[in-house]
Motif scaffolding. Structure first.
Motif: not given
Length: 235
Positions: A51-61, A114-116
């Motif tokens: 239902d929700l995806i919390v994602m970092d921007v700076d990642m390998p690959g 943000k969760l609310q």
């Protein structure tokens, strides 16, 4: 609610998991989450389960922006939140139709706000039904398919995608029935589903292809409600 945490830094992900656990206890909600250490590992799994995806921007690959772009090809509607220490990517994140953007280190108070907001969006799209006792018999409708309700004398007409349904009653009854589903009065005669408002032009509220007159006495309150809806502050 099912949440995916996508972050190459396990310590950062653990902090967010702790925030989620704390918020869950405070509001009495249950959810499950899965952790992915990079974008490719996330994309290789079942991305449609969340239902929700919390994602970092700076990642390998592949980075978070590219991961989000590929995700949107599969699922254009899932809620996405970026969490990163790279504020310069904020505009790129919003281009991926992200719900929000947080800068590391993330404070608990900011994260819960943000969760609310996320919960409001999820509730807005929930599937529920109302029952109408129309002049032609009993009808069950999803509130989301109602465009607007029109009051004429002692009758209400529910204008929907599938047709019109006439019910004997007063507008106050319709307001009680549809409370919590983002409906607002633009005049004495019209109760409008805010999700179907396409524009406000002068004294007209454009609901899909129909123009409804907005009265001066209702204008300020209606505009405030519509603004709150657009900002995710209405259910």
């Amino acid at each position: 609610m099912r949440i995916a945490l996508v972050d190459d830094n396990p310590q950062d992900a653990q902090v967010l998991q702790g925030y989620l656990d704390r918020f869950s206890r405070e509001v009495g909600l249950e959810w499950s989450y899965a952790y992915y250490s990079d974008g490719q590992a996330f994309l290789d799994g079942d991305t449609c389960q969340f239902d929700l995806i919390v994602m970092d921007v700076d990642m390998p690959g592949i980075n978070g922006i590219e991961t989000a772009r590929l995700l949107r090809q599969r699922d254009p509607d899932v809620l996405l939140m970026f969490v990163t220490n790279m504020p310069q990517y904020a505009l790129a994140g919003y281009a991926m139709d992200a719900l929000d953007y947080l800068i590391k280190p993330v404070a608990y108070g900011d994260f819960t706000l943000k969760l609310q907001k996320t919960l409001r969006y999820l509730r807005r799209d929930r599937t529920e039904w109302i029952t109408l006792h129309t002049t032609g018999g009993m009808v069950r409708l999803e509130p989301r398919e109602i465009l607007y309700v029109e009051s004429t004398l002692h009758y209400l007409t529910y204008h929907t995608w599938s047709g019109e349904y006439r019910v004997r009653g007063a507008m106050a009854e319709a307001e009680r029935t549809l409370q919590g589903y983002s409906f607002a009065r633009c005049s004495r005669s019209y109760l409008v589903n805010l999700r179907h408002v396409r524009a406000i032009e002068g004294e007209d509220v454009v609901v899909e292809t129909v123009r409804l007159k907005m009265t001066r006495s209702r204008r300020e309150e209606f505009l405030e409600r519509f603004t709150r809806f657009l900002g995710g502050m209405e259910p």
